[in-house]
Design a protein around this motif. Structure first.
Motif, mmCIF file in Angstrom:
data_model
loop_
_atom_site.group_PDB
_atom_site.id
_atom_site.type_symbol
_atom_site.label_atom_id
_atom_site.label_comp_id
_atom_site.label_asym_id
_atom_site.label_seq_id
_atom_site.Cartn_x
_atom_site.Cartn_y
_atom_site.Cartn_z
ATOM 1 N N TYR A 34 79.437 18.261 89.026
ATOM 2 C CA TYR A 34 78.575 18.878 88.017
ATOM 3 C C TYR A 34 77.289 18.082 87.821
ATOM 4 N N THR A 35 77.376 16.784 87.970
ATOM 5 C CA THR A 35 76.207 15.928 87.779
ATOM 6 C C THR A 35 75.105 16.243 88.784
ATOM 7 N N VAL A 36 75.434 16.736 89.954
ATOM 8 C CA VAL A 36 74.409 17.015 90.968
ATOM 9 C C VAL A 36 73.999 18.487 91.000
ATOM 10 N N ARG A 37 74.433 19.243 90.009
ATOM 11 C CA ARG A 37 74.098 20.679 89.963
ATOM 12 C C ARG A 37 72.576 20.873 89.966
ATOM 13 N N ASP A 38 72.153 21.893 90.676
ATOM 14 C CA ASP A 38 70.749 22.333 90.685
ATOM 15 C C ASP A 38 69.758 21.310 91.239
ATOM 16 N N LEU A 39 70.230 20.338 91.984
ATOM 17 C CA LEU A 39 69.321 19.359 92.578
ATOM 18 C C LEU A 39 68.981 19.748 94.012
ATOM 19 N N ASP A 40 67.781 19.381 94.443
ATOM 20 C CA ASP A 40 67.451 19.541 95.855
ATOM 21 C C ASP A 40 67.722 18.205 96.562
ATOM 22 N N ASP A 41 67.568 18.210 97.865
ATOM 23 C CA ASP A 41 67.894 17.020 98.655
ATOM 24 C C ASP A 41 67.024 15.819 98.285
ATOM 25 N N GLU A 42 65.762 16.046 98.007
ATOM 26 C CA GLU A 42 64.877 14.932 97.648
ATOM 27 C C GLU A 42 65.303 14.303 96.331
ATOM 28 N N ALA A 44 68.361 14.325 95.152
ATOM 29 C CA ALA A 44 69.650 13.677 95.407
ATOM 30 C C ALA A 44 69.477 12.331 96.108
ATOM 31 N N LYS A 45 68.366 12.138 96.825
ATOM 32 C CA LYS A 45 68.088 10.881 97.523
ATOM 33 C C LYS A 45 67.401 9.847 96.628
ATOM 34 N N GLN A 46 66.853 10.306 95.527
ATOM 35 C CA GLN A 46 66.020 9.444 94.693
ATOM 36 C C GLN A 46 66.818 8.386 93.940
ATOM 37 N N ARG A 47 66.299 7.169 93.949
ATOM 38 C CA ARG A 47 66.849 6.079 93.136
ATOM 39 C C ARG A 47 66.106 6.094 91.806
ATOM 40 N N THR A 48 66.831 6.081 90.713
ATOM 41 C CA THR A 48 66.195 6.127 89.397
ATOM 42 C C THR A 48 66.417 4.846 88.597
ATOM 43 N N LEU A 53 71.772 2.838 94.268
ATOM 44 C CA LEU A 53 72.526 4.087 94.178
ATOM 45 C C LEU A 53 71.625 5.299 94.002
ATOM 46 N N CYS A 54 72.022 6.370 94.673
ATOM 47 C CA CYS A 54 71.413 7.681 94.464
ATOM 48 C C CYS A 54 72.556 8.683 94.351
ATOM 49 N N LEU A 55 72.265 9.858 93.838
ATOM 50 C CA LEU A 55 73.330 10.834 93.590
ATOM 51 C C LEU A 55 74.006 11.307 94.869
ATOM 52 N N GLY A 56 73.238 11.613 95.881
ATOM 53 C CA GLY A 56 73.840 12.022 97.155
ATOM 54 C C GLY A 56 74.667 10.909 97.760
ATOM 55 N N GLY A 57 74.189 9.674 97.643
ATOM 56 C CA GLY A 57 74.935 8.534 98.148
ATOM 57 C C GLY A 57 76.250 8.334 97.421
ATOM 58 N N LEU A 58 76.271 8.599 96.121
ATOM 59 C CA LEU A 58 77.521 8.481 95.373
ATOM 60 C C LEU A 58 78.543 9.513 95.833
ATOM 61 N N GLU A 165 70.583 11.409 84.338
ATOM 62 C CA GLU A 165 69.823 11.397 83.091
ATOM 63 C C GLU A 165 68.478 10.696 83.295
ATOM 64 N N SER A 166 68.452 9.648 84.099
ATOM 65 C CA SER A 166 67.201 8.953 84.403
ATOM 66 C C SER A 166 66.277 9.817 85.248
ATOM 67 N N LEU A 167 66.855 10.671 86.076
ATOM 68 C CA LEU A 167 66.078 11.533 86.970
ATOM 69 C C LEU A 167 65.339 12.629 86.203
ATOM 70 N N ASP A 168 66.077 13.380 85.388
ATOM 71 C CA ASP A 168 65.442 14.535 84.742
ATOM 72 C C ASP A 168 65.954 14.829 83.334
#
Length: 174
Positions: A34-42, A44-48, A53-58, A165-168
């Motif tokens: 659920y935490t990665v809902r509605d994200l694009d690949d960029e 998901a790659k972003q470190r915040t 750690l990034c969301l896709g990496g997790l 939360e840090s991302l958006d």
């Protein structure tokens, strides 16, 4: 004698325990997804944070951890080490990886774990691989492996929530 696998012959107590383990694990997998809902690949790659750690990496890491530990549950330390681990890259999205692809891989790993939980003897145990973080000669039961996978998933779902939360500003809970 029955045609049931020995592991499934644990009776009602083990059936309830299996159901409870899978329910809680499924809940925490759901928080992570659920935490990665509605994200694009960029995104998901972003470190915040200052972390790598990034969301896709997790998502990638948790899927890999679950897969390796379930190999251990089935065949012990040798089975766990049967495939190489990219220790540095496991927390990053590599070139060409997509969030959808990582989520699909995670779904396949989760489905395989769920199948195994239905059949494995929860009391069966294997010696842990030699590593500085394991007590020499220690063993883990399949039950302990599942608890570890659950703890890993829960911990990283929390990390993912902070990153998102840090991302958006979006949050999984609250």
């Amino acid at each position: 004698m029955t045609d049931q696998p020995a592991a499934a012959a644990g009776g009602a107590d083990h059936s309830r325990e299996r159901a409870d383990l899978l329910e809680v694990l499924g809940t925490h997998r759901g928080f992570l997804r659920y935490t990665v809902r509605d994200l694009d690949d960029e995104q998901a790659k972003q470190r915040t944070t200052v972390s790598e750690l990034c969301l896709g990496g997790l998502i990638k890491h948790v899927a890999g951890v679950e897969e390796r530990w379930m190999r251990f549950a089935v065949g012990g330390a040798d089975a766990m080490r049967s495939e190489p681990v990219d220790w540095e890259g496991q927390f990053k999205m590599a070139e060409g990886e997509t969030l959808a692809g990582l989520l699909g891989a995670y779904e396949r790993v989760a489905a395989r774990t769920d199948e195994l939980v239905a059949t494995l003897d929860l009391d069966a145990a294997h010696a842990l691989p030699e590593a500085p973080w394991f007590k020499p000669g220690a063993t883990w039961s399949v039950r302990r492996v599942l608890l570890h996978v659950l703890a890993e998933t829960s911990q990283h779902a929390g990390h993912a929530d902070i990153i998102r939360e840090s991302l958006d500003g979006a949050r999984t809970m609250g």
